[in-house]
Design a protein around this motif. Sequence first.
Motif: not given
Ligand SMILES: *[C@@H]1O[C@H](CO)[C@@H](O)[C@H](O)[C@H]1NC(C)=O
Length: 453
Positions: A21-25, A116-118, A132-134
Amino acid sequence: MVSILFFLLLSTNFLATTQQGQFNISLGSSITPTGNSSWLSPSGLYGFGFYQKGNGFSVGIFIAGIPQKTVVWTANRDNPPVQGNVTLLLIGGGRLVLQSADGQEISIVNSHEPVAKASMFDSGNFILYNSDQEIIWQSFRNPTNTILPGQSLLAGEELFSSVSETNQSTGIFRLKMQNDGNLVQYPKDTPDEAAYSYYSSFTDKRGENVSLNLDVDGHLYLVNSTGFVIKDLTPGGYSTEGTIYLMKIDTDGIFRLYSFKLNQNSSVSIVWASSVDKCSSKGLYGLNRYCVKNDRDIYCQCLPGYLVSGEGGCQKNFSTENCESKDGNIKYTIDRVANTTWEDASYSILSLPTEEECERACLEDCSCEAVMFKDGECRKQKLPLRFGRKLESESNLALIKVGVSNFAGAPGEGDEPKRSKKDSQTDLLIIKDSSATSKSFLTLSFQSGDLSA
Ligand SMILES: *[C@@H]1O[C@H](CO)[C@@H](O)[C@H](O)[C@H]1NC(C)=O
Ligand SMILES: *[C@@H]1O[C@H](CO)[C@@H](O)[C@H](O)[C@H]1NC(C)=O
Ligand SMILES: *[C@@H]1O[C@H](CO)[C@@H](O)[C@H](O)[C@H]1NC(C)=O
Ligand SMILES: *[C@@H]1O[C@H](CO)[C@@H](O)[C@H](O)[C@H]1NC(C)=O
Ligand SMILES: *[C@@H]1O[C@H](CO)[C@@H](O)[C@H](O)[C@H]1NC(C)=O
Ligand SMILES: *[C@@H]1O[C@H](CO)[C@@H](O)[C@H](O)[C@H]1NC(C)=O
Ligand SMILES: *[C@@H]1O[C@H](CO)[C@@H](O)[C@H](O)[C@H]1NC(C)=O
Ligand SMILES: *[C@@H]1O[C@H](CO)[C@@H](O)[C@H](O)[C@H]1NC(C)=O
Ligand SMILES: *[C@@H]1O[C@H](CO)[C@@H](O)[C@H](O)[C@H]1NC(C)=O
């Protein structure tokens, strides 16, 4: 067979780096040391944010899922700690900054384009993206002292030890994945030369782009650019149940593989170490002293006539200012330190058959602070002496010039020469500032010159 192995390795890495998983900031997000102090990965295992340093805070990545926050990456590691009245902010303009209460900003990472995002990943990787999500920056490509599963140390990259367990500033050792394929450890400020190394994987000339890798099962190994494992540092295959592994260059200069048990009472243990010899790290105890190992422990020892100095090392407890003058208040003797090795930074090498001649050569040369005598070679040294350690198998004899106050005025003592305390074996009488002996030393000096020519 080999290609199947390679495929398996690839898929292990694949699992380790993507199935998570990833937590988006998003832009505008912020944390503070005293409020929400970190951005946690979805599993809660890793966090990016503030941790305690000294009487303030630093920003970094740590294992958050255990009681003792274990720091695995640090931003601006050599900056002093910040106070509680700061904010870590992903600001609208696309930068990750630390903002103080009076509005001043310090960049946390140097990205060349707007963020744009971390994202904070369950792997422990913290990534910054552009619009660009790079990927424009990631902690896995900017390691400090630790490598996590799925992370590599690429050719040309190096890790630096920390000052201490509680101070993540740059310490005194480094581990370098060299471009020649060799993984080598050196003291921090030395050239990449064999004479300074204290650990090597012995894989030099195995290709240009060899990398150090760690898998989730604790497999630590070197891979060449075509994907072949050229050396296993650990066999791997260790239990992954509730356990994570990490590799770290420790403050003592040895790099180790650790396992962290997360499920039960969290416990940390050493799975593997680059060396069992704790005196092997060159310069562990600083200048003008040497490392001694006994059955269980190691300790440090100043050169004879030297005292511990404030900067972590030893310094002379006598003056050499009056060396040139004949009416000086100081006489010089030689103290012997047997079976030790040092950096060879000699400014003059003489061929002299005996230890006594080598001692004299140093005593009559005001620039000489010590000589190394081994196999009929007498190597004159200036201070500081570095990388010293005791080694019973070593035949080198370090002869240290020591100043002794001349109590010329004291009754009965007169010009009585001083005897070196430790010279009971050879029973040498050594004196510098009596004109008679000086002359005989001069004569000897010419002979020494002839011998060495
Ligand atoms: C975070 O962003 C990625 C790519 O945009 C996405 O696939 C993922 O579901 C997101 N994670 C959460 C926890 O929202
Ligand atoms: C901390 O974060 C949580 C969840 O994002 C939020 O609900 C809460 O208000 C935050 N607390 C503070 C003090 O910012
Ligand atoms: C950390 O170590 C560095 C280098 O020795 C030192 O300058 C700094 O004051 C230390 N920081 C703390 C918080 O102890
Ligand atoms: C932040 O805190 C430090 C230490 O508590 C203090 O010296 C400093 O003045 C504070 N800064 C502002 C702008 O309030
Ligand atoms: C990688 O190692 C394999 C096996 O030793 C070897 O055949 C291959 O040539 C190496 N690749 C490079 C680029 O050196
Ligand atoms: C090693 O990597 C560099 C940078 O990616 C590349 O330019 C070079 O061609 C590579 N060398 C080999 C032998 O693969
Ligand atoms: C965990 O620690 C507690 C208290 O120290 C102890 O009673 C318990 O047996 C430990 N459990 C395990 C699985 O080690
Ligand atoms: C250091 O030098 C001073 C002055 O010469 C002397 O009094 C003292 O005993 C010396 N200390 C040691 C530990 O040798
Ligand atoms: C260690 O030093 C002693 C005393 O000088 C010497 O007799 C011995 O030969 C040395 N050991 C080795 C292995 O050279």
